[in-house]
Structures are given as C-alpha cells and as structure tokens.
Design a protein around this motif. Structure first.
Motif, PDB file in Angstrom:
ATOM      1  N   VAL A 163      28.666  38.933  43.379  1.00 13.22           N
ATOM      2  CA  VAL A 163      29.670  39.119  42.324  1.00 13.22           C
ATOM      3  C   VAL A 163      30.859  39.893  42.871  1.00 13.22           C
ATOM      4  O   VAL A 163      32.020  39.587  42.585  1.00 13.22           O
ATOM      5  CB  VAL A 163      29.044  39.848  41.116  1.00 13.22           C
ATOM      6  CG1 VAL A 163      30.119  40.236  40.120  1.00 13.22           C
ATOM      7  CG2 VAL A 163      28.029  38.971  40.445  1.00 13.22           C
ATOM      8  N   ALA A 164      30.548  40.918  43.711  1.00 11.93           N
ATOM      9  CA  ALA A 164      31.632  41.708  44.287  1.00 11.93           C
ATOM     10  C   ALA A 164      32.467  40.861  45.240  1.00 11.93           C
ATOM     11  O   ALA A 164      33.690  40.945  45.251  1.00 11.93           O
ATOM     12  CB  ALA A 164      31.060  42.921  45.011  1.00 11.93           C
ATOM     13  N   SER A 192      40.836  40.446  46.403  1.00 12.15           N
ATOM     14  CA  SER A 192      40.416  41.822  46.638  1.00 12.15           C
ATOM     15  C   SER A 192      38.933  41.962  46.323  1.00 12.15           C
ATOM     16  O   SER A 192      38.417  41.315  45.420  1.00 12.15           O
ATOM     17  CB  SER A 192      41.242  42.767  45.769  1.00 12.15           C
ATOM     18  OG  SER A 192      40.839  44.076  46.002  1.00 12.15           O
ATOM     19  N   PHE A 193      38.273  42.837  47.082  1.00 10.50           N
ATOM     20  CA  PHE A 193      36.858  43.115  46.886  1.00 10.50           C
ATOM     21  C   PHE A 193      36.656  43.705  45.493  1.00 10.50           C
ATOM     22  O   PHE A 193      37.427  44.558  45.059  1.00 10.50           O
ATOM     23  CB  PHE A 193      36.430  44.097  47.964  1.00 10.50           C
ATOM     24  CG  PHE A 193      34.953  44.331  48.073  1.00 10.50           C
ATOM     25  CD1 PHE A 193      34.060  43.282  48.028  1.00 10.50           C
ATOM     26  CD2 PHE A 193      34.460  45.606  48.253  1.00 10.50           C
ATOM     27  CE1 PHE A 193      32.707  43.501  48.157  1.00 10.50           C
ATOM     28  CE2 PHE A 193      33.113  45.835  48.386  1.00 10.50           C
ATOM     29  CZ  PHE A 193      32.238  44.779  48.336  1.00 10.50           C
ATOM     30  N   ILE A 233      39.791  43.437  56.297  1.00  7.93           N
ATOM     31  CA  ILE A 233      38.543  43.592  57.055  1.00  7.93           C
ATOM     32  C   ILE A 233      37.774  44.819  56.578  1.00  7.93           C
ATOM     33  O   ILE A 233      36.560  44.831  56.586  1.00  7.93           O
ATOM     34  CB  ILE A 233      38.855  43.699  58.562  1.00  7.93           C
ATOM     35  CG1 ILE A 233      39.233  42.330  59.099  1.00  7.93           C
ATOM     36  CG2 ILE A 233      37.671  44.237  59.334  1.00  7.93           C
ATOM     37  CD1 ILE A 233      39.536  42.332  60.555  1.00  7.93           C
ATOM     38  N   ILE A 234      38.491  45.850  56.108  1.00  5.11           N
ATOM     39  CA  ILE A 234      37.868  47.165  55.910  1.00  5.11           C
ATOM     40  C   ILE A 234      36.585  47.112  55.077  1.00  5.11           C
ATOM     41  O   ILE A 234      35.574  47.647  55.503  1.00  5.11           O
ATOM     42  CB  ILE A 234      38.886  48.161  55.330  1.00  5.11           C
ATOM     43  CG1 ILE A 234      40.048  48.310  56.304  1.00  5.11           C
ATOM     44  CG2 ILE A 234      38.260  49.509  55.107  1.00  5.11           C
ATOM     45  CD1 ILE A 234      41.147  49.165  55.786  1.00  5.11           C
ATOM     46  N   TYR A 243      42.802  50.421  51.737  1.00  3.86           N
ATOM     47  CA  TYR A 243      42.374  49.245  50.993  1.00  3.86           C
ATOM     48  C   TYR A 243      42.056  49.677  49.572  1.00  3.86           C
ATOM     49  O   TYR A 243      41.340  50.646  49.360  1.00  3.86           O
ATOM     50  CB  TYR A 243      41.132  48.651  51.653  1.00  3.86           C
ATOM     51  CG  TYR A 243      40.700  47.357  51.031  1.00  3.86           C
ATOM     52  CD1 TYR A 243      41.297  46.173  51.406  1.00  3.86           C
ATOM     53  CD2 TYR A 243      39.722  47.334  50.057  1.00  3.86           C
ATOM     54  CE1 TYR A 243      40.924  44.987  50.830  1.00  3.86           C
ATOM     55  CE2 TYR A 243      39.339  46.151  49.482  1.00  3.86           C
ATOM     56  CZ  TYR A 243      39.942  44.980  49.871  1.00  3.86           C
ATOM     57  OH  TYR A 243      39.577  43.807  49.291  1.00  3.86           O
ATOM     58  N   LYS A 244      42.602  48.937  48.602  1.00  2.00           N
ATOM     59  CA  LYS A 244      42.358  49.291  47.197  1.00  2.00           C
ATOM     60  C   LYS A 244      41.273  48.379  46.656  1.00  2.00           C
ATOM     61  O   LYS A 244      41.477  47.170  46.556  1.00  2.00           O
ATOM     62  CB  LYS A 244      43.643  49.138  46.393  1.00  2.00           C
ATOM     63  CG  LYS A 244      44.789  49.973  46.942  1.00  2.00           C
ATOM     64  CD  LYS A 244      46.033  49.826  46.129  1.00  2.00           C
ATOM     65  CE  LYS A 244      46.855  48.621  46.525  1.00  2.00           C
ATOM     66  NZ  LYS A 244      47.511  48.735  47.827  1.00  2.00           N
ATOM     67  N   ILE A 245      40.105  48.943  46.332  1.00  2.00           N
ATOM     68  CA  ILE A 245      39.010  48.106  45.839  1.00  2.00           C
ATOM     69  C   ILE A 245      39.343  47.616  44.444  1.00  2.00           C
ATOM     70  O   ILE A 245      39.728  48.390  43.571  1.00  2.00           O
ATOM     71  CB  ILE A 245      37.692  48.904  45.831  1.00  2.00           C
ATOM     72  CG1 ILE A 245      37.207  49.086  47.255  1.00  2.00           C
ATOM     73  CG2 ILE A 245      36.634  48.171  45.041  1.00  2.00           C
ATOM     74  CD1 ILE A 245      35.878  49.714  47.365  1.00  2.00           C
ATOM     75  N   GLY A 246      39.191  46.307  44.230  1.00  2.00           N
ATOM     76  CA  GLY A 246      39.452  45.717  42.928  1.00  2.00           C
ATOM     77  C   GLY A 246      40.917  45.766  42.548  1.00  2.00           C
ATOM     78  O   GLY A 246      41.260  45.570  41.387  1.00  2.00           O
TER      79      GLY A 246
END
Lengths: 112, 141, 500
Positions: free
Chosen positions: B80-81, B89-90, C4-5, C62-65
């Motif tokens: 899901v992530a 984006s993650f 990549i991070i 890196y900004k998650i989400g």
C-alpha cells in the motif's frame, strides 16, 4: 502538576522493580510499569484544560480538542512495549527451562 | 473448562470476531483502527483456546498459517505504501478520497488498516500460541 | 535521485518478510534474497554517495507522502548520513555473505535472515530519518531484532545474555522516550530540523540540560560507554559470530554514536559542557575497557571489551569538537567497523572449525588456517595502530587533535590505551595462531569459500583504508565532518533543501 509527580512515582516503582527484584518475572512486570508510566506522561503532555477527545464527528464543530499527536505516538510505543514484553517473557520461559529457576542470583553462567 | 464457560464462549466468540472486523473496517471513521481491531480479533481466538484447549484453536488457524498471514499482512502494508510511488511519492494517498463519513472513503487508509489488522490479529495469536507451546513442551520434557 | 532514499528502508523490510514467507518452502531462497538485497543496498548507497558529493549543498530531503516538514515525516540524507549508510551497507553485505556458510550449523536459516534483515532495516532507518519519533521507532526495531538474534542459539548463556541485554536496552529506550516527550512538550514539534529551529529562538535554562542528560543515558547505554557498558561484554560474545560482527561493528555505532551526534550536535547544539562530558566518558571507556580486556581468555569476550575501548576513541575524538578531532573520530568509526567485524568473523571461523574459542585450548592455527591467520594478523595490527594500516591513521589524528586543542592528558590516555591494545592483541596472536599445533586439530581444514571471501575483502579494506585520507576519497570524509560541524544550522539547511 501532581499528575506529573504521580507519573514520576509510577516510574520509580517500575525502576525499583527492575533494580531490586530477584525474580525474572517481577523484573518484567517492573519494565511494564515503567513503560506505562512514560506512556501516561506523554499522553498527559497533550492534555489541555476542558479539552475533549480529538474525534471528528458529523455535524459538529470541534473546538478545544486535546493534542492528538501524543496519543498516536503512545499507541506506537504501546505496540513496541508489547513486542519487547512478549520477547522477554519467552526468553524468561526458556531460561526457566535451562536453569530451573527464576532467581537472578542463581542465573550466573556468564562472568568475567 | 466447565460447561458454562464453553457455552458462553460458543455464543460470544463469533460476535467478538465480528466486532474486531468492524473496528478494523471503520478505523478511518471512528476510534480504533488496524491495531485495536487486530487485538480484538486475536483475543477472540485466544478466548477459544482458553475455553476449548489448544487443538480447537489451532484447527482454525495453524501456527504455520498464522506466521504466513503475518508476513502477508506486512507485505500488504508495504505494498500500500509503495502504491504511492504511482503518484510520485512513498506513502502518498493516491486513491480517491470519497465523501467523508462514508465507509468507502479516505483512499488507501482503510487498506492499510486491513493490512495492519491481519498482521496484528494473527501475530498476537501466534505469540500466544508460541508461549503456550513453549510451556507445554516444558511440562512434557 | 531523491526518490532512492526511502528504498534504503523498503528493500531490507520487504526482504525480511519475503524471506519469512517463502524461505520455508523454497530452498536457498533466504540466502539468495539476503545477498541480493544487501548488494543492491550497497550499490544504491555508493551511487548516492557519489551523487551527493557532486551536488552543491550536499543534502537531499525526501518528503514522505508529499507532506512538507514539519507536518510530515521527512527523510534527510546529508554528509554524515551517507557516510554511516555506506559503512552499514558495506559491513552488512560482507557479513551476509559470511553467514551463508557460517549459519549452516544452526537450524532455521530463514528466521535468522529475517531478523538480520529487520536489523539492517532499523539501522538504515535511524540513519536516514529526519524525525525524532521515527528515529525512536527504528531504534526499537533494530534493538528488538538484536535481542532476538543474541538469543538465537537458545543455549543457557545466550538466553541469559539476551535477557540482560533486553532489560537494559529497554530501560535505555525508556529514557530516550522520556527525552523525546520532554522535547515535544517544550517545542511542540517532532521534526529534528524544526526542533532545532524552535530551540534557537526559545531558551530554557532547565529543560535542555535535563533532556540532554536523558539522551546521554539512553544513547550512551546503547553505545556502551563505560558506566553503561555491562551488557555488551555478555551480549556480543554470546551471539553467533556473524551477529557479533554486526553488533560490535555497526549496531552500537548507529544506535549509540550516530544518534548521539545527531541529537547533541544537530538538534540541541553542542555546548562545551556536553563536549567535556563526552570527552571524559570516551577516555574512561578507552582505558577501563582495555584493562578489562587484558585478562580475558575467551577470544570473543576479549574482542567485546575492545569494542567498548574503541568506541571510547570515537567518542573522545568527537567530543573534542574541533574539525580535526571530528575527522579522526569519524574515520576511526569507519575503520573500527571494518576491523572489528573482521576480528569477530575470524573468531567465528576458529569457532566453526575447532568448536572452541578459549585461547588456552588453541595454538598453532596458522598452519591449518592460513587465510584466517593472515587476515587476523592484519586486523590485529589495524586495531593496535601499526603504521601502514587504517587504524594507525585514525588514532594518530585523534591524538594530534587532542594535542592541538590542548588536552594533553587525554592524548596521553589515548596513547596508553593504544599500547595496551597492542599488548592484548599480541596475546591473541601468540596463543591462537603461533606456537605448536595440537595433535587433535591436525585434520582440520580451512573454512568454506564464502567465509574466506568476506574475510579477505574486509582485510583488503583494512590495508588500503588509509587512502580515504587522500584526495578523491577525502571528499566523502570531509562532507561528514562538515555535516557534524554545521551544528544547529542543520535546520536552516534542511528547510532550504525542502524549499527547492
């Protein structure tokens, strides 16, 4: 303020259990008490006077809620505590298998 | 266990399981979510084990299945992530957000709740099972 | 490139659960997956290091989400992070290759590699995260995996050591958690850069020293500085040798030293008081532990005490706070991770072939185990600080830095510690590898190829580690030193990088 002091007291009870008790299971219980005291402390940090729970409901304008972030973090911390406790208890059971005792002073194959 | 415990367990265990699933599925609308619901699901199995013994509970979920499901839950959460990378984006919530206070809303949050619910539910049950097996082997040996 | 991070966490995490799912059914899956994933992480980290050294401001965020800090979790890769990341992935790759053969003697390889991979995931997470609570979570992932790995053999000694380690580690985590709670209560944010920004405008004379003490206790216990070192000498020898190499080589550095540097230099800001405490603790560890090590006869226990001692050098160098001192400390951090993991792998090789690691039992092993003997000689000379090897340069820099900043007493202690280290490794050489071979060990063969390969590779790095100080590689170290020296400007640098 007195609530924070009670948290400190609870923390000291747990710490005493770890430092002074000779029974492995009592030490694990002490660890649990310590973890809960710090969780309690963190939740208390997010409290504000007359605050209400941070749940959004339909047709309501929510004002004056308590800080929701510590609650989420404490949930994480409780999960971590659960993992550690489960692991430590299983290790304690295996130790009982090998040594036949829960007494920490009799479990002393390692020294030097 | 006595007849009373067995009868009450037979009546309630399904309801407890159902309540756990409800908590998991409504995690994005009401208090609760994957972890709390997963714990309730696990407790329903633990309840079964306490009343009817280990074998009845293991017949429902064997320890092998439990550990496999746990890995699948973790991989599902990671999946899901990773889905977020489709949007760039993650952990990005790319699914449709829907209308708030409806069951099908909030994008990928219900999916991650389900993944966590599976992982916590079977994981906690597997921990309990492992402790019981450990205890049992000690008594025999 | 910035995308990549997150993969430094995703790849080990995914590998861990894939192994636990498929390892039972597919033969050799665990070994192939772990070597592949650690090789990929190594390649990614080196390519990131090359890319980072070519950019102007040496930082990637890196900004998650897609959430902008301070609201979301951010991952920060600066000079110090990439330095630690390359070190961790280098050592974990060689240890994974070594474990392929070494772990044949234990049952249930897939479980071992699952825990191993989770530990790597936790360490990588600690290094790249830019959020204080996220750091705590990854710290716990790595710690819990290491508690389980120490008990992996499930013999009496291992369980006892693991119990001790788990209780002390959990108490340390409690202190760290309370420190984080106080910082959150004071600054109302958890992002490291934002905490540093708030602390620079909001002063308090009693919160910061208190929080600093809590963090020093917590991370100091994880790093096994001297008053908190009791668990290490039990836990590290009891684990399987490859795990001892991981624990001594990188775990105590990531969980302890890296987190200390991050918290004290980048967030709270390094005042002279903290630095003096760090210097004192470092010197105490390097002297006390090396004296304790002299009297050990169990090879792995001796090495474990030396880990405490060498961490003392690192903390002394960093505590000096001068550019030269930090350079020496970080360089020694890198060197120690290489030669100490090599020494533990050697002890594992001896244990693998002979079934004992008591120095009174062994002698003359150089005749039957040439690769182990030669690599061990190189590693011993490195750790003792004999000139052409890497350990010499870093110790020399630390001692020079002590003299340069006027701390002659600390410099003298470092020299004495180095001499005592040499003495104790001469003992290892004499009793383990030189002398007459005992008859009962005549038919023993050298260890399998995978183990030899990783030992040789680490020995190669030991010999040529000194060139890190020369120009094309020097950038790598200098970036790390710059990142430490930047201090609380960390926050403005991070927010600038976010804005771009």
């Amino acid at each position: 303020m007195s609530l924070y002091l009670l948290c400190l007291l609870l923390f000291c009870v747990g710490f005493y259990g770890i430092l002074r008790k000779r029974n492995l299971v009592k030490m694990i219980i002490g660890l649990g008490i310590m973890e809960y005291s710090m969780n309690l402390f963190f939740v208390l940090l997010g409290y504000r006077m007359q605050g209400r729970s941070p749940i959004e409901a339909m047709d309501q304008n929510v004002l004056n809620m308590v800080d929701p972030l510590p609650q989420a973090l404490v949930l994480t911390s409780i999960i971590i505590g659960l993992g550690v406790t489960a692991l430590v208890i299983s290790i304690a059971i295996r130790i009982y298998d090998k040594y036949g005792t829960f007494d920490i002073t009799k479990i002393n194959k390692l020294r030097g | 266990m006595s007849l009373i415990v067995k009868t009450i367990t037979r009546l309630t265990v399904g309801l407890i399981l159902l309540f756990g699933i409800y908590i998991i599925l409504h995690g994005h609308l009401s208090p609760g979510g994957g972890f709390a619901g997963g714990v309730i699901v696990a407790l329903s199995f633990v309840h079964l084990m306490l009343a009817f013994g280990k074998d009845t509970a293991v017949a429902k979920i064997s320890s092998n299945l439990a550990s496999n499901l746990e890995s699948i839950g973790a991989l599902m959460f990671l999946g899901v992530a990773l889905l977020g990378f489709l949007g760039g984006s993650f952990f990005l919530n790319i699914l449709g957000k829907g209308q708030s206070f409806k069951l099908f809303s909030a994008g990928s949050i219900p999916l991650s709740n389900i993944a966590i619910g599976i992982k916590v539910g079977v994981g906690l049950f597997a921990i309990f099972l492992a402790l019981v097996i450990l205890e049992k082997s000690k008594k025999e040996g | 490139m910035v995308n990549i991070i997150p993969f430094f966490v995703i790849i080990p995490l995914g590998t861990a659960f894939l192994i636990s799912l498929l390892g039972k059914y597919v033969r050799h899956f665990a070994g192939i997956a772990i070597s592949l994933s650690s090789a990929v992480v190594l390649a990614l980290s080196i390519s990131c290091a090359v890319y980072l050294s070519s950019t102007a401001d040496k930082i990637l965020v890196y900004k998650i989400g897609g959430w902008v800090p301070p609201f979301g979790i951010s991952l920060v890769l600066d000079g110090l992070s990439i330095f630690m990341l390359v070190m961790v992935s280098l050592v974990s790759f060689f240890v994974a290759v070594y474990s392929l053969s070494y772990m044949e003697r234990y049952t249930d390889k897939p479980k071992f590699f699952t825990l191993f991979s989770l530990m790597v995931c936790g360490m990588n997470g600690i290094i790249i995260t830019g959020d204080l609570f996220n750091l705590f979570v990854f710290l716990e992932i790595a710690s819990i995996a290491s508690y389980a790995l120490v008990a992996f053999g499930t013999e009496a000694e291992e369980l006892e050591a693991s119990f001790k380690y788990a209780i002390m580690g959990s108490v340390a985590s409690c202190f760290i958690f309370i420190g984080i709670a106080f910082l959150y209560g004071f600054t109302s944010t958890l992002n490291m850069a934002d905490i540093a920004r708030v602390l620079s405008v909001k002063h308090s004379s009693y919160v910061l020293p208190f929080v600093g003490t809590l963090f020093l206790m917590g991370f100091g216990l994880k790093a096994a500085l001297v008053p908190f070192h009791a668990w290490l000498a039990d836990a590290h020898p009891s684990a399987p040798a490859s795990i001892s190499a991981m624990l001594s080589g990188i775990l105590i550095k990531t969980l302890g030293v890296y987190a200390l540097i991050r918290v004290f230099f980048s967030i709270i800001g390094s005042t002279q008081a903290y630095l003096s405490v760090l210097m004192f603790l470092g010197t105490a560890s390097l002297l006390v532990a090396v004296i304790l090590a002299l009297s050990q006869w169990d090879l792995k226990r001796l090495l474990a005490y030396h880990s405490i001692s060498q961490i003392g050098y690192v903390v002394l160098g960093i505590g000096l706070g001068t550019p030269l001192g930090i350079l020496g400390g970080l360089f020694h951090l890198f060197n120690h991770s290489i030669f100490k993991s090599l020494l533990f792998l050697n002890s594992g090789a001896i244990d693998y072939c002979l079934g004992t690691r008591d120095l009174k039992e062994t002698s003359g092993l150089a005749k039957i185990m040439p690769v182990t003997a030669k690599t061990n000689l190189i590693a011993s000379m490195s750790i003792a600080g004999i000139p052409p090897f890497n350990g010499f340069f870093s110790k020399l820099i630390i001692i020079f830095a002590c003299i340069q900043s006027g701390h002659l007493g600390y410099g003298l202690c470092a020299v004495i510690g180095s001499i005592l280290t040499l003495a104790s490794f001469m003992k290892v050489q004499k009793y383990a590898f030189l002398g007459r071979l005992k008859d009962k060990f005549k038919n023993i063969k050298e260890v399998p190829a995978a183990m030899r390969l990783s030992m040789l590779a680490l020995a190669f790095i030991c010999v040529f580690g000194g060139i890190m100080l020369l120009m094309p590689f020097r950038v790598f170290l200098d970036d790390a030193v710059q990142a430490v020296l930047r201090g609380t400007h960390y926050s403005s640098v991070v927010f600038e990088a976010v804005g771009k």
